[in-house]
Scaffold this motif. Sequence first.
Motif, PDB file in Angstrom:
ATOM      1  N   UNK A  21     -73.300  50.037 -41.526  1.00 12.51           N
ATOM      2  CA  UNK A  21     -72.084  49.956 -42.359  1.00 12.51           C
ATOM      3  C   UNK A  21     -71.152  48.955 -41.945  1.00 12.51           C
ATOM      4  N   UNK A  22     -70.726  49.154 -40.456  1.00 10.22           N
ATOM      5  CA  UNK A  22     -69.854  48.371 -39.918  1.00 10.22           C
ATOM      6  C   UNK A  22     -70.318  46.831 -39.783  1.00 10.22           C
ATOM      7  N   UNK A  23     -71.809  46.780 -39.444  1.00  4.51           N
ATOM      8  CA  UNK A  23     -72.343  45.564 -39.184  1.00  4.51           C
ATOM      9  C   UNK A  23     -72.303  44.733 -40.334  1.00  4.51           C
ATOM     10  N   UNK A  24     -72.131  45.356 -41.739  1.00  3.20           N
ATOM     11  CA  UNK A  24     -72.068  44.635 -43.009  1.00  3.20           C
ATOM     12  C   UNK A  24     -70.784  43.904 -42.892  1.00  3.20           C
ATOM     13  N   UNK A  25     -69.576  44.538 -42.682  1.00  2.31           N
ATOM     14  CA  UNK A  25     -68.214  44.200 -42.905  1.00  2.31           C
ATOM     15  C   UNK A  25     -68.192  43.132 -41.734  1.00  2.31           C
ATOM     16  N   UNK A  26     -68.619  43.426 -40.414  1.00  2.00           N
ATOM     17  CA  UNK A  26     -68.467  42.396 -39.173  1.00  2.00           C
ATOM     18  C   UNK A  26     -69.431  41.076 -39.829  1.00  2.00           C
ATOM     19  N   UNK A  27     -70.536  41.235 -40.442  1.00  2.00           N
ATOM     20  CA  UNK A  27     -71.604  40.164 -40.744  1.00  2.00           C
ATOM     21  C   UNK A  27     -70.662  39.222 -41.519  1.00  2.00           C
ATOM     22  N   UNK A  46     -66.427  57.087 -47.400  1.00  2.00           N
ATOM     23  CA  UNK A  46     -67.280  56.229 -46.847  1.00  2.00           C
ATOM     24  C   UNK A  46     -68.518  55.814 -47.770  1.00  2.00           C
ATOM     25  N   UNK A  47     -69.100  56.501 -48.279  1.00  2.00           N
ATOM     26  CA  UNK A  47     -70.355  56.150 -49.212  1.00  2.00           C
ATOM     27  C   UNK A  47     -69.628  55.382 -50.726  1.00  2.00           C
ATOM     28  N   UNK A  48     -68.335  55.813 -51.098  1.00  2.00           N
ATOM     29  CA  UNK A  48     -67.803  54.792 -52.173  1.00  2.00           C
ATOM     30  C   UNK A  48     -67.541  53.357 -51.546  1.00  2.00           C
ATOM     31  N   UNK A  49     -66.915  53.314 -50.303  1.00  6.71           N
ATOM     32  CA  UNK A  49     -66.743  51.772 -49.703  1.00  6.71           C
ATOM     33  C   UNK A  49     -67.938  50.912 -49.638  1.00  6.71           C
ATOM     34  N   UNK A  50     -69.170  51.919 -49.276  1.00  5.75           N
ATOM     35  CA  UNK A  50     -70.117  51.109 -48.976  1.00  5.75           C
ATOM     36  C   UNK A  50     -70.936  50.472 -50.243  1.00  5.75           C
ATOM     37  N   UNK A  51     -70.872  51.354 -51.490  1.00  3.88           N
ATOM     38  CA  UNK A  51     -71.353  51.055 -52.513  1.00  3.88           C
ATOM     39  C   UNK A  51     -70.332  49.956 -53.268  1.00  3.88           C
ATOM     40  N   UNK A  78     -78.505  49.937 -48.735  1.00  2.00           N
ATOM     41  CA  UNK A  78     -79.631  50.954 -49.181  1.00  2.00           C
ATOM     42  C   UNK A  78     -79.974  51.895 -47.854  1.00  2.00           C
ATOM     43  N   UNK A  79     -80.130  51.284 -46.960  1.00  2.00           N
ATOM     44  CA  UNK A  79     -80.233  52.238 -45.632  1.00  2.00           C
ATOM     45  C   UNK A  79     -79.064  53.066 -45.333  1.00  2.00           C
ATOM     46  N   UNK A  80     -77.939  52.442 -45.417  1.00  2.00           N
ATOM     47  CA  UNK A  80     -76.697  53.135 -45.166  1.00  2.00           C
ATOM     48  C   UNK A  80     -76.732  54.442 -46.073  1.00  2.00           C
ATOM     49  N   UNK A  81     -76.923  54.287 -47.414  1.00  2.00           N
ATOM     50  CA  UNK A  81     -76.747  55.446 -48.418  1.00  2.00           C
ATOM     51  C   UNK A  81     -77.795  56.358 -48.079  1.00  2.00           C
ATOM     52  N   UNK A  82     -79.012  56.020 -47.805  1.00  2.00           N
ATOM     53  CA  UNK A  82     -80.081  57.039 -47.567  1.00  2.00           C
ATOM     54  C   UNK A  82     -79.813  57.802 -46.218  1.00  2.00           C
ATOM     55  N   UNK A  83     -79.197  57.107 -45.436  1.00  2.00           N
ATOM     56  CA  UNK A  83     -79.100  57.970 -44.005  1.00  2.00           C
ATOM     57  C   UNK A  83     -77.834  58.824 -44.224  1.00  2.00           C
ATOM     58  N   UNK A  84     -76.693  58.339 -44.782  1.00  2.00           N
ATOM     59  CA  UNK A  84     -75.602  59.159 -44.999  1.00  2.00           C
ATOM     60  C   UNK A  84     -75.764  60.388 -45.841  1.00  2.00           C
ATOM     61  N   UNK A  85     -76.564  60.076 -46.874  1.00  2.00           N
ATOM     62  CA  UNK A  85     -76.907  61.337 -47.834  1.00  2.00           C
ATOM     63  C   UNK A  85     -77.620  62.046 -47.232  1.00  2.00           C
ATOM     64  N   UNK A  86     -78.682  61.831 -46.273  1.00  2.00           N
ATOM     65  CA  UNK A  86     -79.537  62.692 -45.507  1.00  2.00           C
ATOM     66  C   UNK A  86     -79.031  63.494 -44.290  1.00  2.00           C
ATOM     67  N   UNK A  87     -78.122  62.581 -43.724  1.00  2.00           N
ATOM     68  CA  UNK A  87     -77.721  63.075 -42.300  1.00  2.00           C
ATOM     69  C   UNK A  87     -76.243  63.556 -42.005  1.00  2.00           C
ATOM     70  N   UNK A  88     -75.427  62.663 -42.558  1.00  2.00           N
ATOM     71  CA  UNK A  88     -74.117  62.728 -42.233  1.00  2.00           C
ATOM     72  C   UNK A  88     -73.374  63.910 -42.849  1.00  2.00           C
TER      73      UNK A  88
END
Length: 463
Positions: free
Chosen positions: A25-31, A85-90, A182-192
């Motif tokens: 997620x941070x990588x998207x913003x920094x990129x 966090x998820x709201x921000x990603x979407x 998509x990877x961030x959301x899947x990881x966050x829903x599954x593990x965070x």
Amino acid sequence: MPEPAPALRINTAAGRGTLAAAVLASGMVFLDTTVVNVALPRLGADLGASVAGLQWTVNGYLLTLAAFVLLGGALGDRFGRRRIFLLGVVWFTVASVLCGLALRTDWLVAARFLQGVGGALLTPGSLSLLQSSFHPDDRAKAIGAWSGLSGVSTALGPFIGGWLIDALSWRWIFFLNLPLAVLVVLAAVRWVPESRDETASRTAGEGRRFDVAGALLGALALAGVTYALVDAPGRGLRSPQVAVAVVAAVVAAVLFVLVERRRGETAMLPTGLFGSRLFSVLNIFTVLVYAALGGFTFFFAVYLQNVVGWSALATGLALLPTTLLLLVGSPSAGALSARIGPRLLLLREVGPGASYWREVLPGVAMFGAGLTMVVAPLTASVLAAVANRFAGVASGFNNAASRVGGLLAVAALPLLVGLTGTGYEQHAELTAAYRGALLWCAGLLLVGAAIAAVLVHRPRRQP
């Protein structure tokens, strides 16, 4: 309230998944922060953008990110860090797709404003998730891994972005965020695990509201100043539109101070923080340094492509040494920080057909080495200047100050060096503007060095 989730360990699947979500997620913003400057010449030509259009492409994102990042952190504390966090990603991802689909400059700028809001919701959460989720014994390792891996994404940004721009289109620097999200959301829903600040929840129940007024007034003040600086070259300094923007900015800034004073410690920015002279001085220093950095990268990327004749990929690679030095440099600041400005002038005489190894690399490397002596210890110094309970807001404000520095530089420098309309496509006009802009950037850095030398002192060692 649900029972708090057990503290994560970094060597478990949940720990690794949580870390991956925060890093990606941070990588998207920094990129997007590092690569958009490289794309400016191509998207400007494709959309028929003026210099003002390019300025707003950069500043629309910086403005909303700087204005709402503190509010984004507070929302996470109260309503749940994973949820916000998820709201921000979407939000960030939808805005990125809109950026990639833009057919006009005003469309792109509006999408960049939205992208900044998503970044403001996402950026505080990526780090606070690690702070609140990991076991104390593993917290430092997780944050260190986040810092290093996020830095790698920052370093790779210009390279990946330059390749995408040359091979496909500038639009793909924004579409790239979709699979990452998509990877961030899947990881966050599954593990965070979800977490929140119980103190913030209790104060909400007692009727203590968010400082939305402070956030909106801060955004209006920044927007007014930015609009006036960007619009002045085309309309004139005495035009009614510019005058209204300046008045609106001043009124909003005054009201912002009054509102924050009235709210006291519940304010988005408690004014008591500025009772620390060191905190105030360090944030002025931050604005100056990041203004120079933002102005330099804005002009340098456009100049290398439109005058020197380099590709987007070559331009991205030219900026790589600065990022790498910031990643691996020593976190120590001293007299070398005063040399950043003069070394930046090594790049002033770069011209068509320039050799990367002889003419570009020495200046970029020296600039990066100087920043290395400043950036790493700056955040630690800001945090040390205030009480521990204000660490979050102090760090957030310093982050916002760095965005504001870049925002104001990109808004003001074209006006100061006389670059207007489509002048960035004219060799002679852009060359003169580029060389003048680097003089201004060097001057800002020397002023920052002087302020640091005179007003920033090592605190007394406590017993």
